[in-house]
Structures are given as structure tokens and as C-alpha cells.
Design a protein around this motif. Structure first.
Motif, PDB file in Angstrom:
ATOM      1  N   SER A   8      64.410 -83.698  55.311  1.00  0.00           N
ATOM      2  CA  SER A   8      64.608 -82.776  56.415  1.00  0.00           C
ATOM      3  C   SER A   8      65.826 -82.670  56.962  1.00  0.00           C
ATOM      4  CB  SER A   8      63.489 -83.375  57.208  1.00  0.00           C
ATOM      5  OG  SER A   8      62.107 -83.148  56.638  1.00  0.00           O
ATOM      6  N   GLN A  39      55.352 -79.265  58.896  1.00  0.00           N
ATOM      7  CA  GLN A  39      54.701 -80.337  60.137  1.00  0.00           C
ATOM      8  C   GLN A  39      54.407 -79.238  61.364  1.00  0.00           C
ATOM      9  OE1 GLN A  39      55.160 -83.609  59.135  1.00  0.00           O
ATOM     10  NE2 GLN A  39      57.072 -83.439  57.660  1.00  0.00           N
ATOM     11  N   ASP A  53      60.077 -76.936  53.702  1.00  0.00           N
ATOM     12  CA  ASP A  53      60.061 -78.322  53.890  1.00  0.00           C
ATOM     13  C   ASP A  53      58.460 -78.879  54.019  1.00  0.00           C
ATOM     14  OD1 ASP A  53      60.405 -81.099  54.390  1.00  0.00           O
ATOM     15  OD2 ASP A  53      61.675 -80.789  56.123  1.00  0.00           O
ATOM     16  N   GLU A  54      57.882 -79.285  52.855  1.00  0.00           N
ATOM     17  CA  GLU A  54      56.732 -79.819  52.696  1.00  0.00           C
ATOM     18  C   GLU A  54      55.714 -78.678  53.357  1.00  0.00           C
ATOM     19  OE1 GLU A  54      55.689 -84.072  54.066  1.00  0.00           O
ATOM     20  OE2 GLU A  54      57.874 -84.453  54.133  1.00  0.00           O
TER      21      GLU A  54
END
Ligand SMILES: Nc1ncnc2c1ncn2[C@@H]1O[C@H](COP(=O)(O)OP(=O)(O)OP(=O)(O)O)[C@@H](O)[C@H]1O
Ligand SMILES: [Mg+2]
Lengths: 280, 334
Positions: free
Chosen positions: B64, B105, B181-182
Motif C-alpha cells: 500500500s 479498505q 489495492d485489495e
């Protein structure tokens, strides 16, 4: 010449673009808030009660001593009303600057930074605070009451000065809170400092600073220039001697506001460049 | 020229030193001591235009942080980054128009208003022409099932629905580069498959460059052609997926169930990597030993009940790489 004009055009377009977006953000913020109606009503009621309590405290104090450092009851009410007018604009649009540390600490600036518009305006446009509306209403009525009871009759120049003072007051308070909030870029948290500030603000908002000692007067003039929000401009409009005994300090309000704005912008840029996001 | 060029890029964070022992709380309060924590340690890599790069590594490896430097969120401590000819932190706003970012997230949408309003606002922010906006919305509607929940406030969406909205939001302005990112947290299997197809399609049709971090190796296998592995802030593999298989596929595993009564087992040809009850797992180099040789050897020495041979999966390879101790973490030699 051509270059300058092209540059001017780009600048103007940039400012226009940012402002237009800011108002769109505010639109969304208003619609978001409207979804929580009972919160809104309780908030309004709370602010009204708080202000009434404040005023009655002043009244008790003044009724006891007749006047405070040469300020009559209605003059003090006007002091409070003037502060509240400036404060209410801040409260509606910039209140959440006092929560800046949360966004910094939780890495919420990530999302502002990946968009092509100003992170500050994105942050500011994120919320509006309805409770401030109660402040606006209350402030206006208190001010009008005081104006009549004091039998004032201002010229248009005086009104103009008053408007500038109110606006400067908003900028001053906003900038102070902004700067304190931005300290969180370095310290992680800044709420403690904010609470200390609130204590001083309470003193400055409702009493003529003549009642304090010299050190405090200098402090609240030069270091935490809250007295430029209401006290100094009113000494001019009500034709009173001011606590430092130097004539015309009240005219400096807009200059203080501009200086604070510049200082804020500087700190903000530095802080944002050192923004560290969060681990998750 | 590569669209993303990274050279000797480092990022370290200043973190307060936590004191322990007596009066720790008080001492923590008055100390201003800071240590440097290195999150990304001198990494260099290039990503070509139109490449789909997987970026994996264990938790806290620095994925990240790398992405935040590539998108201009974080100022690198040292080193050079160039993304599409721009220096991200310096030319942040300009770069923002050319990239799309999804942080799984954190949602980038406005929390209390319907998804569609967020998207409309993004149209204004990125100054997306109405035609483009319409085409894209149609496409997302179909591929991400956006129609289903576009009138729902974001806060009421399920995790997977929110993810899909966030992906749509990141793609609305036709970015050239996509940082994910994820992006697949909480996405169900069907939607996940669609996600992957969608990203591949974007890449094929619009030459979008993709940098994808995930903990699900099948995402990588299904979407990406290349792979970078980062651990403790250092890139320990940078190459194609075929390449990593090539390098590690020479290891295969043989699982053997020995008959009761067999206690000590060993082989001259393979390494015993696990022993549990009567079951043992051996790892062997397929270029040196054939499976049948190994089986013949073991069958000659011990009584065997059952046997199976497996190829190493990417997931397995990556797990092994993660599990090596940090001191071994030089670049992987083949
Ligand atoms: N804002 C920050 N302040 C301090 N340390 C940080 C910060 N962000 C990340 N770190 C540290 O840097 C390291 C790398 O973090 P990073 O978030 O890049 O890992 P990651 O590879 O994305 O992990 P994950 O797979 O868990 O998402 C971690 O050790 C983390 O603790
Ligand atoms: Mg991460």
C-alpha cells in the motif's frame, strides 16, 4: 503579455472550477444531513438553550456590578451578538475543521488526494452544520435587540465597516481552528490544543477584555487574536476607549484576518506535503 | 518507455518510540523520541503501458505504501518515481486525471447519498464529457450490476456492492492506469469472476495499465501476466507469472502414506518436508529425479499404502517465499 493573459485565464478557470465543485459538495452535504432530521431538531434546540444560558449569565453579572469596565449591559450583549454573528458563519460551514485531526489520523485524506481538485475544499465541502443555523438566528435577534436598546443610528459607512468586521471575524476564527487542526499533520492529534483554545474563546466572546490584566489583553490581541472578532471593531463603532489605549486598533481586523489566512495556507501546504496517511 | 518507472524508491515513517517497564505511560507522554520505520526499502521496477502487474507480499510488506507513492498521496523519502511522465507528488492533480485508484479498505464515495449521486459528482470533478459518462455508465451497469443498487445510499450497501461502486467510480473518467489495492475484499465468487473479466476486458480494449495488490493468488493468476513480490519493503521477485512457475515448478511434492509400523523415513533423492502420523511429504527437483524413481526408491525401502504427486501452485510458491526468514530475503535466485 500573451503568456500573462493565458496564465490569468487558467487561474480564473481554476478558481471557478474549484468553487463550483465546492458548492456541489455542499449541496450533497446538505442532502446528507437532511436524512437525519431529529438530530437536526435536537441540535437547534440545544444551541438556543446554550445561548440563552450564556446571555443570562452575563445579565446576572452585569446586574450585580451595573457595568463591567465601563460597558453597560446592552453593550455587552452587542459584544456577544457580534461575536455570534461571525461565529455562526464559521459554525455552519467550517465547524468540522475542529475534527480535522480525525481525517488526518485515519488517513482519510488519501481519497481527497487522488482527485484533481483541492483537498481542502473537498474536506470543507464534506459537511455542513445545521446547529450553526440556530446561531445565525439567535445572533441576529440579539444584535438587533442591542442595537435598539442602545439607541444607535449607524451611517452606511459604519454598517459597511461592521460587515467587514463580521467577515473578518469569521475568517479569524476559522483560521485559528484550521491552524490548530493542521497541527495534527505533525503531532497526530491536536484536540487538546483545541479545547484550550475554546476556553479562551469563551472568555473573549462575552466580556470586554478591559476586565482582564494587561498580559491577557496582549495575549488575546497579539497571539490568539480573538478580540479582533468583536471587541476592537465595537470599540470603534461604540466610540469607546480600548483596552490597549491605542486608537484605531479595530480597523486592523481585516488585516489580521488576511495575515491569519496566509499563515494558515502556509502551514496547510507544509502539513499536507508531510501527510503520512495511515497504515490501513 | 515504461509508463511507470521507479528507481531506488524508499519510504520510512517516523514512529514514536514506545517505552516499556515502570512508569511507561508517563514516559511515553513526555518523550519525543522517534525511530524510523522503513516501509519501502529502495525498490526499483518498471511497468510497461498495457501491462497487468500483480503486486503481492505478506501483511506489512509495503504494498500500500508503494501505491500511495505512485499515486502522489505520500512523498517518497528518497528515490525517483515517474508515472506517465509525471512526478506523482509534485504533479498530483494532473496525474489524478489519468489514474484510477481503489483502496479496498476505504470507500471513496459519499457516504449518505445514493451511489448515482457520487458518480454524477465525479463526472463534474473529472469534467467527463456527457457522452463518455453515458457509455461508461451503461457498461458498468451491465458488467458490475450497478443498476441494482445505484439508488441506495452507500452506507446501506453490502461490502461487495460497495466495492463494485468504488470500482465504477475509479473508472468513470477512463484512466490510463488503474491502481487496485485489495479491491476484492468481500466480493462473492460470481461477482469476483465478473470483476476479473471486466478488468481484463478494460485492459484489452483500452490498454489500461493495471497494478493489482491482493492476497488471493488466484486473482493474480486469472488477471495478471506479471508479478512482483515484496517482503519487508524489498522486491524479491519481479517477472512473469510463467517465469516464477518455471523457476519453482522444478519442485514437486510427493505425499506418501506409509503402512503402520514404518517409523523413520528418509530418501536420498528428496527432502522430507512434513511428517504427520503415517503420512509424509517429500519435495523433489523434477529435473534431477523423476517421480517414478523416487517412488521406486521409497517402495523398495518401506511399505507404502498410498501415494500422490502434486505440482506446486503459485500460492504454494508465494507462501514458501513469505516463510523464508528475513535474512534469506535476497532476490530469488533460480
Ligand atoms: N502511516 C503510517 N505510519 C507509520 N507506519 C506505517 C504507516 N503506513 C504504513 N506503515 C508501516 O509500513 C509498513 C508497510 O505497510 P503497508 O500498508 O504498505 O503494508 P501492505 O503491504 O499494504 O500490507 P497489507 O497486506 O497488510 O495491506 C508496515 O509495517 C506498516 O506498519
Ligand atoms: Mg495494504
Amino acid at each position: 503579455m500573451k503568456v500573462v493573459r493565458a496564465l490569468q485565464f487558467r487561474l480564473r478557470r481554476g478558481v471557478w472550477y474549484e468553487l463550483r465543485l465546492y458548492f456541489k459538495f455542499i449541496g450533497i452535504a446538505i442532502r446528507s444531513r437532511l436524512q437525519y432530521r431529529s438530530d437536526f431538531l435536537f441540535g437547534i434546540a440545544g444551541v438556543l438553550i446554550l445561548n440563552l444560558v450564556n446571555l443570562s449569565l452575563i445579565w446576572i453579572l452585569v446586574a450585580r456590578f451595573q457595568s463591567l469596565a465601563g460597558w453597560q449591559y446592552w453593550e455587552i450583549v452587542m459584544l456577544y451578538g457580534t461575536f455570534l454573528l461571525s461565529h455562526s458563519v464559521y459554525a455552519v460551514f467550517f465547524w468540522h475543521l475542529s475534527n480535522l485531526e480525525d481525517d488526518i489520523l485515519h488517513g482519510r485524506f488519501d481519497q481527497y488526494l487522488v482527485r484533481p481538485c483541492s483537498p481542502l475544499l473537498q474536506f470543507l465541502g464534506r459537511e455542513v452544520n445545521y446547529m450553526g443555523v440556530a446561531d445565525v438566528v439567535f445572533a441576529t435577534s440579539v444584535f438587533v435587540l442591542a442595537y435598539h436598546n442602545l439607541g444607535l443610528n449607524w451611517t452606511s459607512v459604519q454598517w459597511g465597516f461592521f460587515a467587514v468586521a463580521i467577515l473578518s471575524g469569521t475568517v479569524i476564527e476559522t483560521c485559528i481552528v484550521w491552524i490548530i487542526g493542521a497541527l495534527a499533520f505533525w503531532t497526530g492529534r491536536s484536540r487538546a490544543i483545541f479545547f484550550v483554545y475554546i476556553r479562551f474563546q469563551i472568555l473573549g466572546q462575552q466580556y470586554p477584555i478591559d476586565i482582564f490584566g494587561m498580559w491577557f489583553r496582549i495575549f488575546i490581541t497579539g497571539f490568539l487574536p480573538l478580540s479582533f472578532m468583536n471587541y476592537y471593531p465595537l470599540t470603534i463603532l461604540l466610540d469607546k476607549p480600548n483596552a490597549l489605549g491605542v486608537y484605531g486598533i479595530g480597523f486592523l481586523s481585516p488585516i489580521v484576518a488576511i495575515l491569519l489566512l496566509a499563515l494558515g495556507a502556509l502551514i496547510w501546504r507544509r502539513g499536507l506535503a508531510g501527510y503520512t496517511s495511515s497504515g490501513n | 518507455m515504461a509508463i511507470i518507472e521507479v528507481k531506488d524508491l524508499c519510504k520510512s515513517f517516523k514512529v514514536p518510540v514506545r517505552k516499556e517497564g515502570r512508569l511507561a505511560a508517563v514516559r511515553n507522554l513526555i518523550t519525543f523520541e522517534r525511530t524510523l520505520k522503513t516501509a519501502v526499502d529502495c525498490v526499483s521496477f518498471d511497468i510497461e503501458r498495457g501491462e497487468m502487474m500483480g503486486y503481492v507480499g505478506p501483511n506489512g510488506a509495503g504494498k500500500s505504501t508503494t501505491i500511495k507513492m505512485l499515486t502522489g498521496i505520500l512523498l517518497p523519502t528518497s528515490g525517483e518515481v515517474e508515472v506517465d511522465g509525471l512526478v506523482p507528488h509534485r504533479d498530483r492533480k494532473q496525474l489524478a486525471r489519468r489514474i484510477g485508484v481503489v483502496f479496498g479498505q476505504k470507500s471513496q464515495l459519499w457516504w449518505d447519498v445514493p451511489v448515482i449521486e457520487s458518480l454524477r459528482l465525479l463526472k463534474e470533478i473529472y469534467r467527463i464529457p456527457t457522452r463518455t459518462y453515458k457509455t461508461n455508465m451503461e457498461m458498468f451497469g451491465e458488467l458490475l450490476d450497478l443498476h441494482e443498487f445505484q439508488q441506495t445510499p452507500v452506507r446501506q450497501l453490502s461490502l461487495g456492492q460497495r466495492m463494485r461502486s468504488d470500482l465504477a467510480a475509479a473508472l468513470l473518467h477512463n484512466p490510463d492506469i488503474l491502481f487496485l489495492d485489495e479491491p476484492m475484499i468481500g466480493v462473492d465468487v460470481v461477482a469476483k469472476e465478473r470483476f476479473r473479466t471486466f478488468i481484463r476486458q478494460l485492459n484489452r480494449e483500452r490498454q489500461v495499465t493495471v497494478l493489482l495488490t491482493t492476497h488471493d493468488m488466484s486473482d493474480i493468476e486469472k488477471v495478471c501476466e506479471s508479478l512482483m513480490i515484496i517482503d519487508h519493503g524489498r522486491i524479491i521477485y519481479d517477472g512473469t507469472i510463467a517465469g516464477i512457475k518455471e523457476q519453482f515448478a522444478h519442485y514437486r511434492e510427493l505425499t506418501v502414506d506409509f503402512a503402520d509400523g514404518v517409523s523413520e523415513v528418509e530418501s536420498d533423492r528428496a527432502e522430507l518436508i512434513e511428517r504427520e502420523g503415517q503420512r509424509a511429504r517429500f519435495r523433489f527437483n523434477r529435473h534431477r529425479v523423476s517421480a517414478s524413481e523416487l517412488i521406486t526408491e521409497l517402495a523398495g525401502k518401506y511399505q507404502i499404502k498410498d501415494i500422490s504427486v502434486e505440482d506446486t501452485e503459485i500460492e504454494e510458491i508465494v507462501r514458501k517465499i513469505y516463510q523464508r526468514s528475513p535474512s534469506e530475503n535476497g532476490p530469488i535466485e533460480s
